[in-house]
Design a protein around this motif. Structure first.
Motif, short mmCIF file in Angstrom:
data_model
loop_
_atom_site.label_atom_id
_atom_site.label_comp_id
_atom_site.label_asym_id
_atom_site.label_seq_id
_atom_site.Cartn_x
_atom_site.Cartn_y
_atom_site.Cartn_z
N SER A 212 16.50 -36.70 28.40
CA SER A 212 15.64 -37.18 27.32
C SER A 212 14.68 -36.09 26.85
O SER A 212 14.48 -35.89 25.64
N ALA A 213 14.09 -35.37 27.80
CA ALA A 213 13.20 -34.26 27.43
C ALA A 213 13.96 -33.19 26.66
O ALA A 213 13.47 -32.66 25.65
N TYR A 214 15.17 -32.89 27.11
CA TYR A 214 16.00 -31.90 26.42
C TYR A 214 16.30 -32.36 24.99
O TYR A 214 16.19 -31.57 24.04
N LEU A 215 16.64 -33.63 24.84
CA LEU A 215 16.93 -34.17 23.51
C LEU A 215 15.71 -34.09 22.61
O LEU A 215 15.81 -33.69 21.44
N PHE A 216 14.54 -34.45 23.12
CA PHE A 216 13.33 -34.43 22.30
C PHE A 216 12.94 -33.00 21.91
O PHE A 216 12.49 -32.76 20.78
N LEU A 217 13.12 -32.05 22.82
CA LEU A 217 12.84 -30.66 22.48
C LEU A 217 13.76 -30.18 21.37
O LEU A 217 13.33 -29.47 20.44
N LEU A 218 15.03 -30.55 21.44
CA LEU A 218 15.98 -30.17 20.40
C LEU A 218 15.68 -30.91 19.09
O LEU A 218 15.81 -30.35 18.00
#
Length: 293
Positions: A212-218
């Motif tokens: 989820s953190a990776y998705l939000f950063l992207l």
């Protein structure tokens, strides 16, 4: 707090044929928190990361940490000014020795991330070209099982045929052979017969906050002005499913988890699913370890 933003790929030579060692990255993060400024010899003295006059592991380790989204860096002459990103601060507090698999999957995914390019561009590239090539654009070309020679041929198509390209293949594959680097992710496994097996990202609950953190950063990088977007467009531009080696069905439970935890709202009633983000990136990043028992 400034998230790590990179506008161009790191040079292919930045690894200097060194692999990303967890222990050295951990030592670097501690240095950044306590000091943050120094040339490579001063950083070596304070961290124990070996370096020499013309080569060594200090600057490759700095560049790996940049690519992993853990630090921001400015080099002026021979001196580095290093600061922790919000992501780096969370990792340093929660897992300073990078011993948890969720931390390793986080930094693995960050190495695989694409660059934000114009939609009209016919080219696609990543922050770290060799990692992006293997993990984010190779699924149709290489599939789940391939040889190191097949990976090498694909790399040469992307970056040219030289001895350095072959050495880069060794660096990437070797990083997942060694538990001291990224081997504990089991993102790929290399057997004694020169066969490379690509594995799906874990689908256990404890990993969902990391994805989820990776998705939000992207999302912040690719769609900074959009709060709502179709899930297919989000996945297409960020290539997150390719990096996870998932199909869309694999993502459903994770997407439901994000909805249940107030990160997203999802509308599946109007044809193509549309997602609305209902949380901010910093909150998501700070909760990366929230499901870890």
């Amino acid at each position: 707090m400034t998230f790590n933003t990179i506008r161009k790929p790191l040079p292919l030579s930045f690894t200097q044929d060194f692999k990303p060692e967890r222990r050295l990255i951990s030592q670097l993060l501690k240095f950044v928190e306590e000091y943050g400024i120094g040339n490579k010899h001063e950083i070596s003295e304070l961290t124990g990361i070996p370096t020499g006059k013309s080569s060594g592991k200090v600057e490759p380790t700095i560049n790996y940490a940049i690519a992993m989204g853990l630090i921001n860096a400015v080099k002026n002459g021979g001196s580095w000014t290093l600061t922790l990103t919000p992501l780096g601060k969370v990792v340093l507090v929660e897992d300073p020795y990078l011993s948890e698999r969720i931390s390793l999957w986080l930094i693995h995914l960050m190495l695989c991330r694409p660059l934000n390019q114009l939609e009209t561009s016919s080219e696609i590239s990543g922050i770290v070209g060799p990692w992006f090539t293997l993990f984010s654009i190779s699924e149709t070309r290489l599939g789940p099982v391939f040889s190191s020679n097949e990976f090498g041929a694909f790399m040469e198509e992307q970056f040219g045929a030289t001895d350095k390209r072959r050495k880069l293949c060794t660096v990437v594959l070797g990083s997942y052979k060694e538990d001291s680097c990224l081997g504990l992710t089991r993102a790929i496994e290399v057997d004694g017969l020169d066969k490379v097996l690509r594995n799906k990202a874990p689908r256990e609950l404890e990993f969902y906050p990391v994805y989820s953190a990776y998705l939000f950063l992207l999302w912040d990088e690719f769609f900074p002005k959009e709060k709502q977007i179709s899930i297919s467009e989000l996945f297409k531009r960020t290539r997150i499913l390719s990096a996870l080696f998932w199909n869309e069905k694999d993502s459903w439970i994770w997407l439901d988890w994000m909805t249940d935890n107030g990160l997203l709202n999802m509308d599946r009633q109007t044809g193509e699913p549309v997602v609305l983000r209902t949380s901010n990136t910093l909150d998501v990043v700070e909760n990366i370890y929230s499901e870890l028992l």
